[in-house]
Design an enzyme around this catalytic site. Structure first.
Site, PDB file in Angstrom:
ATOM      1  CG  HIS B 204      -1.820   1.191   1.252  1.00  0.00           C
ATOM      2  ND1 HIS B 204      -3.094   1.175   0.721  1.00  0.00           N
ATOM      3  CD2 HIS B 204      -1.636   2.451   1.700  1.00  0.00           C
ATOM      4  CE1 HIS B 204      -3.646   2.354   0.862  1.00  0.00           C
ATOM      5  NE2 HIS B 204      -2.793   3.151   1.452  1.00  0.00           N
ATOM      6  CB  CYS B 205       2.065   3.299  -2.646  1.00  0.00           C
ATOM      7  SG  CYS B 205       3.267   4.626  -2.896  1.00  0.00           S
ATOM      8  N   PRO B 206       1.585   4.983   0.362  1.00  0.00           N
ATOM      9  CG  PRO B 206       3.004   5.725   2.062  1.00  0.00           C
ATOM     10  CD  PRO B 206       2.772   4.592   1.135  1.00  0.00           C
ATOM     11  CG  ASN B 209      -4.585   7.681   0.046  1.00  0.00           C
ATOM     12  OD1 ASN B 209      -4.387   6.841   0.919  1.00  0.00           O
ATOM     13  ND2 ASN B 209      -5.680   8.414   0.006  1.00  0.00           N
TER      14      ASN B 209
END
Lengths: 161, 790
Positions: B204-206, B209
């Protein structure tokens, strides 16, 4: 009357004399990685409902279609290049190869349902609706002939016990 | 569901107005890519909550904007959390802002005095970067829709936590996702941030998002590549400008250029590092999740096809379809009687005769735990009455319960509802098991299938550890289910406090008697499900070969496959024990194999002992099997009868773990199990068992923190990744209930891992040192072990 209201969203329109009795789920065959393949194992619940060769034909054909969809060939490569070149705007007007094959699969399943499965009281649900994890085959029973009305689905639970 | 769709639209609009400018460009892509689907009407599934997922950005993953969304829903509505948009807003601001400044202040001079291609080149690269950034941000990563209720009827409580499937000869386990209600396909993982299972979950890439999964990994990777190139270009051309304007460094243009260069230089190191990391991942055919959790540390990755193919798969494969929010065409196929029926073959007729005989023997209802039934039958020492010569299948199932009605229909064996076939090479047993399965009804129904599977599988597998594991797994499933609704955020933590880590043969399972009890109490038909599962899992042991493969692995070493062990644990007459017991009781089996000709045709896999068990077995036998199961489950409890004990003894030596886990208390509990209450059964199985060989603690720190190649800025966010990201380290049984707890920080994860790590090293040696016949065991540092069929 319809015994299972929730089935409306699914493929079938139920006549009043057929009720959903069971569902069989054909699972994916992961023996060759995550490419989309379904097991061709003949489920026992369908023993008395459909001939094995017909069933296996259907599943094998679906596997062929999925393999075709996921094939990495010239067409998919060109599609990728074109998409990159147009900053992916090409997807606004063009359908991807996968989607095309999925439509073909949908038509095939519809045809199979009409010709083979519905006359036998079965219905195949397009696996894409289940996230391509299972092929769902709904088994219908002739409510008129069945002694005890089995609960069709737990969600509706409307069948008389 | 139109009301829900309206509400969905309204809420979406609300969120829309609150979003930052970074969404503007994304919208274009969103509508373009999703417009066709999003603007069409969907029918919705009434059994699922309104499909409003996340606010705007990730929300697109589950639905479309501007259209009615229905059908398979992703995650339920999430509260709007502005903090999630900070990284992506910052990223967007830096990217767009710096580039705009570069174009405005640096490029004019460059185009005049160096070349006019420079702005064009930079514009192209920038657009490419932005396009991939938006695709990575707004594209559905490959979210699986929640399974509908009818699909997972039996996969609750009593169903195993893990199922094993063989992928290119390597055992891969699939975990039950309590939120999504299905067994996660290989490489799928549940993202706690998005509360969705994502196919080919990467991370999950912040910064975008969004989860990175199958569908948008290519865009993410290209975004990284193009961003690296863009940064280099901006920095390089800015440097060129500065070098040519050394005498004018105080001018606005120069200062802006220098600021741009600083920004570019600052971001270059982490971005380039991440790009290099992902280039390695792509070449090796791994996901970030797999890399960080050390799944393939042993060096065997079943999902790789070679470097070139891996790269072409990432870059050249066709865009995968989305599963959620698809347009559902109206199907017009009608189903109404009369139905065609295929003609019955001789074997089928014979089977039916047998079937009916068995069916009439004992309990028709599965409302209680099947063990209960087994118990009652164990007292019956008489052979079953001769089968009635009824040819026709009986009518529809007796509908004492919903499950039983769906389960035990007339003509079919325990319905596939209850059984999740372990996915393995499908060609192995399937013909072998179909007929026997068909014929068996009730408890004895299991036997032939078990016989078949046992025929294939080595009976040297570890029933006890298996059982323990499976029970635990069931309990784990139950516990997970209980905490499922809240588990994704991790706030729910453990369902019950009594969860202790119990790993079986390198697999991590949680034992949670209390959680199981709680969840059992909460479930409306858990006992029934368990009963059903017992028989169904047996009936459906016609599984593809997972039986043989996992049994094979089990035979050779500590059981790795939670699923199989669970299955076998639950079903009273599961194959390994059944096999040996059947040996002992073979004289009692009256029926010749004639009824099962197809069953015998399948060839057992190499290295598996061929047990000539076949045909109908008496309920007594099945009951004994059930008892044996119980004994196995409790690690050779002394309460078992002698044949069982002999069987148990025969089986206990191969595995170091089961005796390890034997508890006098469990035996004591077993004695009290005669009442066969599902509750008690659960309780007994819930006895906290010592953690079986889990991966040694050195793996835990690694599991906590991302790989060093991951650039430092991502270290923090990486911890926010889904539980599976950190929990796959084999400590899932602990980390999972902790859920969000493990996400709170490395310390948190370590804390959860600490209790288990102590007991693991000693046991880990057992598992790793076990000789393998025909199966090579590969242990990942993350705690996951894989068997490779040799």
């Amino acid at each position: 009357e319809i015994s299972a209201p929730w089935t409306f969203h699914n493929l079938q329109e139920l006549r009043h004399s057929a009720s959903l009795a069971n569902k069989v789920f054909l699972q994916r065959d992961y023996s060759d990685g995550t490419t989309c393949r379904f097991q061709t194992k003949f489920p026992s619940e369908l023993e008395s409902r459909i001939e094995r060769p017909l069933f296996e034909d259907t599943v094998k054909r679906l596997n062929i279609y999925y393999a075709e969809a996921e094939k990495m060939g010239g067409q998919s490569y060109l599609e990728g290049c074109l998409a990159c070149a147009t900053a992916y705007l090409i997807f606004l007007c063009m359908e991807t190869r996968y989607e095309k094959v999925l439509k073909k699969i949908g038509r095939y399943i519809q045809e199979q349902n009409e010709k083979i499965y519905a006359p036998r009281g079965l219905l195949i649900t397009d696996p894409i609706e289940r996230g391509m994890r299972v092929i769902e085959i709904s088994i219908y029973e002739d409510r008129g002939s069945s002694g005890s009305c089995s609960g069709s689905s737990s969600t509706s639970g409307s069948s008389a016990r | 569901m139109s009301g829900g769709a309206v509400i969905y639209n309204n809420r979406v609009l609300e969120h829309w107005t609150e979003t930052t400018c970074s969404c503007l460009s994304g919208f274009l892509f969103l509508r373009g890519i999703m417009g066709k689907e999003a603007c069409l009407r969907y029918t919705s599934s009434t059994s699922l909550p309104p499909p409003l997922s996340l606010p705007l950005m990730p929300g697109f993953s589950s639905g479309g904007l501007g259209g009615e969304v229905g059908g398979p829903a992703a995650s339920p509505p999430c509260p709007f959390r502005p903090s999630r948009f900070v990284p992506v807003s910052a990223a967007t601001t830096f990217l767009v802002g710096s580039t705009t400044l570069f174009f405005c202040f640096t490029c004019p001079w460059l185009s005049e005095h160096v070349s006019s291609v420079i702005p064009i080149y930079n514009a192209v690269v920038f657009l490419f970067t932005l396009a991939n950034f938006c695709m990575a941000t707004f594209m559905d990563p490959g979210v699986f829709p929640r399974a509908e209720e009818d699909e997972d009827k039996e996969d609750d409580f009593r169903a195993p936590l893990y199922k094993t499937v063989e992928v290119k000869g390597i055992q891969v386990r699939m975990k039950w996702c309590s939120s999504c209600r299905f067994y996660r396909p290989p490489r799928c993982s549940h993202c706690s941030v998005c509360d969705n299972c994502v196919e080919d979950f990467d991370h999950h890439c912040p910064w975008v998002n969004n989860c990175i999964g199958r569908r948008n990994y290519r865009h993410f990777f290209l975004f990284l590549l193009s961003l690296t190139i863009h940064i280099m270009g901006v920095f390089g051309f800015g440097l060129l400008y500065i070098l040519q304007h050394q005498h004018q460094l105080d001018s606005v243009h120069s200062s802006v250029t220098m600021a741009t260069m600083c920004t570019a230089g600052l971001f270059f190191i982490p971005v380039a590092g991440l790009t290099g990391f992902h280039m390695v991942l792509v070449a090796r055919g791994r996901t970030t999740n797999e890399q960080v959790t050390g799944k393939f540390r042993g060096g065997v990755n079943p999902f790789t096809n070679g470097c070139l193919r891996n790269v072409s798969h990432v870059l050249c494969s066709s865009q995968a379809p989305r599963y959620v929010g698809r347009w559902r065409g109206k199907q017009t196929v009608e189903v109404h009687p009369p139905f065609l029926r295929p003609p019955l073959s001789e074997a089928q007729l014979e089977a039916k005769v047998l079937d009916n005989g068995i069916q009439n023997d004992h309990h028709s209802s599965r409302s209680k735990s099947s063990l209960e039934q087994m118990e009652s039958q164990s007292a019956d020492a008489e052979p079953p009455p001769p089968p009635k010569p009824e040819v026709r299948y009986p009518g529809l199932p007796r509908a004492d319960t919903e499950e039983s009605s769906l389960l035990s229909e007339g003509p079919s064996t325990p319905s596939m509802y209850k059984y999740r076939p372990a996915y393995s090479s499908p060609q192995r047993n399937h013909t072998a098991l179909t007929h026997p399965n068909k014929m068996i009804r009730g408890d004895s129904l299991d036997s032939p299938s078990i016989l078949q599977s046992s025929r294939q599988a080595s009976y040297r597998s570890e029933p006890s550890s298996l059982d323990g594991g499976s029970v635990i797994g069931l309990a784990a499933r139950g516990g997970e289910r209980g905490e499922g609704p809240g588990g994704s955020s991790g706030t729910g933590g453990e369902v019950a406090g009594g969860i202790s880590g119990y790993s079986l043969g390198g697999r991590s399972y949680t034992s949670y008697p209390s959680s199981l009890v709680l969840s059992t109490g909460g479930s409306h038909s858990s006992s029934m499900r368990s009963a059903h599962t017992h028989h169904n899992t047996l009936g459906t042991l016609q599984s593809e070969g997972t039986t043989d493969t996992s049994y094979k692995s089990l035979a050779n070493q500590t059981p790795q496959n939670g699923s199989l062990s669970y299955d076998s644990l639950l079903t009273p007459s599961e194959s390994p024990e059944f096999e040996s017991a059947a040996h002992e009781l073979s004289p009692q089996k009256p029926h010749a194999p004639a009824a099962f000709p197809p069953a015998m045709t399948s060839s057992p896999p190499p290295g598996v002992r061929d047990v000539p068990l076949q045909g109908y077995t008496s309920p007594f036998l099945s009951a004994q099997m059930a008892q044996q199961r119980e004994g196995q489950l409790l690690q050779g409890s002394a309460s078992f009868s002698s044949p069982n004990r002999a069987y148990l003894r025969a089986f206990s030596p191969p595995s170091p773990n089961p005796p390890h886990a034997a508890h006098p208390e469990t035996q004591h509990h077993l004695l009290h199990q005669d009442s066969r209450h599902p509750h008690l059964r659960a309780t007994s199985s819930i006895r906290p068992l010592p953690p079986v060989s889990e991966q040694p603690s050195p793996s835990s720190p690694h599991a906590c923190s991302p790989d060093p190649p991951v650039s430092p800025p991502l270290r923090g966010p990486s911890l926010r990744k889904s539980p599976s990201y950190t929990g796959e380290a084999g400590l899932q049984h602990k980390a999972r209930p902790m859920g969000g707890g493990s996400l709170s920080g490395e310390g948190g994860v370590r804390v959860t891992q600490a209790p288990q790590s102590t007991s693991r090293p000693g046991l880990a040696n057992h598992s790793t040192s076990k000789p393998v016949g025909g199966v090579k065991k590969v242990t990942g540092v993350g705690g996951t072990t894989y068997e490779i069929s040799v």
